[in-house]
Structure formats: C-alpha cells, structure tokens
Design an enzyme around this catalytic site. Structure first.
Site, PDB file in Angstrom:
ATOM      1  N   ASN A   1      16.924   3.549  -2.881  1.00 51.85           N
ATOM      2  CA  ASN A   1      16.160   4.788  -2.835  1.00 51.85           C
ATOM      3  C   ASN A   1      16.930   5.928  -2.188  1.00 51.85           C
ATOM      4  O   ASN A   1      16.682   7.094  -2.499  1.00 51.85           O
ATOM      5  CB  ASN A   1      14.815   4.564  -2.139  1.00 51.85           C
ATOM      6  CG  ASN A   1      13.753   4.101  -3.113  1.00 51.85           C
ATOM      7  OD1 ASN A   1      13.946   4.143  -4.329  1.00 51.85           O
ATOM      8  ND2 ASN A   1      12.627   3.648  -2.601  1.00 51.85           N
TER       9      ASN A   1
ATOM     10  N   HIS B   1      11.578  -5.107  -1.466  1.00 54.94           N
ATOM     11  CA  HIS B   1      11.346  -3.841  -2.166  1.00 54.94           C
ATOM     12  C   HIS B   1      11.559  -4.015  -3.662  1.00 54.94           C
ATOM     13  O   HIS B   1      12.681  -4.186  -4.126  1.00 54.94           O
ATOM     14  CB  HIS B   1      12.283  -2.756  -1.621  1.00 54.94           C
ATOM     15  CG  HIS B   1      12.151  -1.452  -2.339  1.00 54.94           C
ATOM     16  ND1 HIS B   1      13.243  -0.661  -2.641  1.00 54.94           N
ATOM     17  CD2 HIS B   1      11.068  -0.805  -2.839  1.00 54.94           C
ATOM     18  CE1 HIS B   1      12.829   0.415  -3.295  1.00 54.94           C
ATOM     19  NE2 HIS B   1      11.517   0.349  -3.430  1.00 54.94           N
TER      20      HIS B   1
ATOM     21  N   GLU C   1       2.693   4.865   1.065  1.00 48.60           N
ATOM     22  CA  GLU C   1       3.606   5.148   2.178  1.00 48.60           C
ATOM     23  C   GLU C   1       2.870   5.887   3.294  1.00 48.60           C
ATOM     24  O   GLU C   1       3.104   7.065   3.564  1.00 48.60           O
ATOM     25  CB  GLU C   1       4.783   5.989   1.680  1.00 48.60           C
ATOM     26  CG  GLU C   1       5.648   5.297   0.644  1.00 48.60           C
ATOM     27  CD  GLU C   1       6.379   4.090   1.207  1.00 48.60           C
ATOM     28  OE1 GLU C   1       7.469   4.251   1.765  1.00 48.60           O
ATOM     29  OE2 GLU C   1       5.849   2.954   1.098  1.00 48.60           O
TER      30      GLU C   1
ATOM     31  N   VAL D   1       0.839  -1.195   0.000  1.00 43.96           N
ATOM     32  CA  VAL D   1       0.000   0.000   0.000  1.00 43.96           C
ATOM     33  C   VAL D   1       0.874   1.246   0.000  1.00 43.96           C
ATOM     34  O   VAL D   1       2.096   1.175   0.095  1.00 43.96           O
ATOM     35  CB  VAL D   1      -0.952   0.018   1.217  1.00 43.96           C
ATOM     36  CG1 VAL D   1      -1.918  -1.147   1.137  1.00 43.96           C
ATOM     37  CG2 VAL D   1      -0.171  -0.018   2.516  1.00 43.96           C
TER      38      VAL D   1
END
Length: 411
Positions: free
Chosen positions: A189, A139, A91, A89
């Site tokens: 990231n 991830h 963040e 879902v």
C-alpha cells in the site's frame, strides 16, 4: 471465504501445513453486527461460487460443500474454539479496538488474532490486545477472491507462532505470502497509494482522466489508477486519509488529493464500484465508462496535445519504485525478491520490468536517481530518492547484490 467489510472470522483447521485447497480443510464462522449482515456476507460466497459454476470452473456440489462450512453469525460466542480470527472492519481505530476486545472475551487464550487493516500499523493495533505476541497482520488485496498476494505483517511484539500460523494459513488458501515488517501502509500500500496519489495530482493539474488511465496502462500497469481506486473503494480511501491526518497531522496528506476524494465521496456520494459510482459509472448492462461529470471537478484543464506523455508514464512507475526503495531503507522489506514478487502480484507493477526494484536495476541506479531528481525538481519532493539509493548509486551497487542473491551491477 472472505467478505471485505465483515467484523471477524473464525477459522478452524486441523493441519495448518497442508497444501490442499482451503475449501477442503477449514470451517469458517463469519461474524457481523447482526444476522442479516452476516447472511449478506455468506451470500457473496454463494454468488462467487455460482459465477464459477456458470463458467464451468466448479460444480454445484463444490458450492454446496463450501457454503456448508460457513456459519454466518452475529454472536461472538461462536469464536470459542477458533485458532485464528481475522478482523476486517473499516480503517477506524475505535471500531477495531471494540472488535478486538469482543474477540478476546470470546476466544480461547491461545487464539491468534490478525488484522486485515490496509494501512494502520500492526504494532499500534496490538496495543488493544493483552497478548501482542499473538497479534499479526494478514493483509488481503481486493478483489480477495482473485488477488494472489497476501502480506503477513510482523509487529514489534508479534511472536514466531503467530507468524507461522499466518504464513501457513495463507499458503493453505493457495495464495502467495510475503513477510514484511510493520509500518504505516506496510509494503504494497505504500507503493500503490503513491500510484493513486500521482493520478489524483495529475487530475488536479488538469490532465484529462482518459489520458491518465490510458498512459498508465501504456506504462505497463494492468489497471488504470482511477479504475483501481474504484475497485478498492473511494470511501475507504477517504477513511485512510482521515486516519492518517489524525495520527500524523494535516501535513501528512496532500490537500489536492483530499479535496478531490472529498468531492467524490461526500459531495457526490461516489464510493467506487461497490455502489456503481466512482471515477467511473458502472451500468447494470454494458461496460463501465468514465463519469461525465469528472471534468467539472477540475479547476483547470490542460491541452492534451501539449502534455508530455513519456513523462506521465515515468511518473507512474518512478513514484512506485522510489517508494519500494524507501521500504528497503526503512527495513520493511529485507529481501528484494519479496519486493519484486509483491509489487507484481499485489498491485500489478509493470510485470515486464520484473518488479519495482528490478525496474530500478534495469534502468541502472545512477540513471534512476538522476530521473528522480529531475522529477522532484519539477513535481515535488515525493520523487526525492532516499539516501540509501544515492549511496548505492555512488558505489555502483544493486539491491540484489547488497540485500539478496545475485551479482547484477548497475550502469
């Protein structure tokens, strides 16, 4: 198998160590808030497979077999026999906590729960589980069906069984996993968000958007940062900024970047490729093109002929590489090979360099530190090299010599 913003997935697999394609092994239950949304997720798998059929890379029978293994549902009770459940879902901590609670209520006691969070630390999300040793990060990168890298994130209490399950699952998908320790943004990231930030700041400085995109590609990046931002979704970037501000305070985000993304997402409803409007426009027919209204978001505009093109290219690569060095210092990455592989497969860091850390070593640590200091003096502390990098430069060390196999020396 994956639809980016769905709620949860149920994965069955008899032989986690098998190297056969996942489509031949796993049944998937795709859970969403209602049946229509779940069906929409399954429809994306139909579209992706149909595209492959049109290109001659798959058969109709392959698509039918894959779709038969996907059960789209809105009922969490369908997770009862799951070995692995992945939540994906937005963040938002409260939404994730609610989803995790529903998974725990429905699934069997030994289920492994994974989060596909982009930036939120796995350790903090595991607080929502009564069994944090069975909680791990998996991830994926967008677009999931094409990107080959997956980060497996080890939280403070993640157990070896959860890590093994995640690693074997990723290999079964024929993707490349790298194991990283927990931190906000993990490895990839942390680096790629620096790439996007630098583009946003350049834009705010008055650098033309087309020049930003072209010089990034000339630096060796396969995709310009504004186009990449559209791919991962501007509204997701806005949510990441707000979650970071909530967790760490306003000082943790750049106000110029926040103003730009706020204008695009909230004022102009430009969310990226997914709604056909971001930094680029995406017409139904024809190639994408930079939005003509972009320049109206710039308070000042620089003369393109007076911009130092070489410095722009350096900023793009250095900001990512220096963050990769920080992940080594922070213990997020313990093997430089995973940093180099992850930087190329995860966000396309100038492949000709060999990866973010090899870029530093190719230049030489002493020269790289000097370049960082030069850029920091002119553009800000984000370029300041970490103490570890200064120490290694003073000792003429390399990442591969200190942390991994190899005997390369810097110059």
């Amino acid at each position: 198998f994956f639809y980016k913003q769905k709620t949860a997935y149920e994965i069955y697999q008899c032989d986690w160590s098998s190297d056969v394609c996942s489509a031949d092994l796993m049944n998937v239950v795709l859970i969403d808030q209602d049946q229509a949304s779940a069906d929409k997720g399954k429809a994306l798998s139909h579209k992706l497979m149909s595209d492959q059929i049109m290109k001659g890379r798959a058969r109709s029978a392959d698509r039918d077999a894959l779709l038969a293994r996907i059960n789209a549902s809105s009922d969490y009770a369908d997770l009862a026999q799951a070995d692995l459940v992945i939540e994906a879902v937005f963040e938002d901590r409260s939404i994730k906590a609610d989803v995790i609670a529903k998974i725990l209520a429905a699934a069997k006691p030994d289920v492994i729960i994974a989060s596909n969070t982009s930036t939120l630390p796995i350790t903090s999300l595991a607080h929502n589980s009564s069994k944090p040793e069975q909680f791990v990060g998996i991830h994926f990168f967008s677009p999931v069906e094409r990107m080959m890298l997956v980060e497996v994130i080890k939280g403070e209490k993640t157990g070896t069984a959860a890590i093994a399950c995640a690693m074997d699952y990723v290999r079964a998908l024929r993707k490349t996993p790298i194991l990283v320790n927990d931190s906000r943004g993990f490895f990839a990231n942390r680096c790629v968000l620096n790439y996007l930030l630098e583009a946003h700041l350049m834009f705010s400085e008055g650098v033309p958007a087309a020049m930003i995109e072209n010089l990034a590609r000339q630096a060796g990046m396969p995709v310009g940062p504004l186009a990449l931002n559209d791919e991962v979704a501007l509204d997701l970037g806005w949510k990441i900024l707000q979650a970071t501000k909530k967790d760490l305070g306003a000082h943790a985000i750049n106000p110029a970047q926040e103003r730009l993304i706020d204008a695009l997402v909230n004022q102009h409803q430009r969310w990226g490729r997914k709604n056909g409007k971001g930094f680029y426009d995406y017409p139904e027919k024809g190639p994408k093109r930079l939005w003509q209204g972009l320049s109206q978001l710039q308070d000042k505009k620089l003369d393109a002929d007076l911009i130092d093109r070489n410095e722009i290219k350096q900023r793009f690569l250095v900001t990512q590489a220096v963050e990769a060095a920080r992940t080594i210092e922070d213990g997020v990455i313990t093997d430089p090979r995973e940093a180099d592989v992850g930087s190329i497969l995860g966000f396309g860091f100038a492949p000709f360099t060999g990866g973010a850390l090899s870029y530093i070593e190719g230049m030489g640590l002493t020269r790289f530190v000097a370049l960082c200091d030069q850029l920091a003096e002119k553009h800000g502390a984000r370029f300041t090299p970490p103490p570890l990098l200064r120490e290694m430069a003073s000792r003429n060390e390399t990442f591969y010599g200190r942390f991994g196999a190899g005997t390369k020396s810097s110059s």
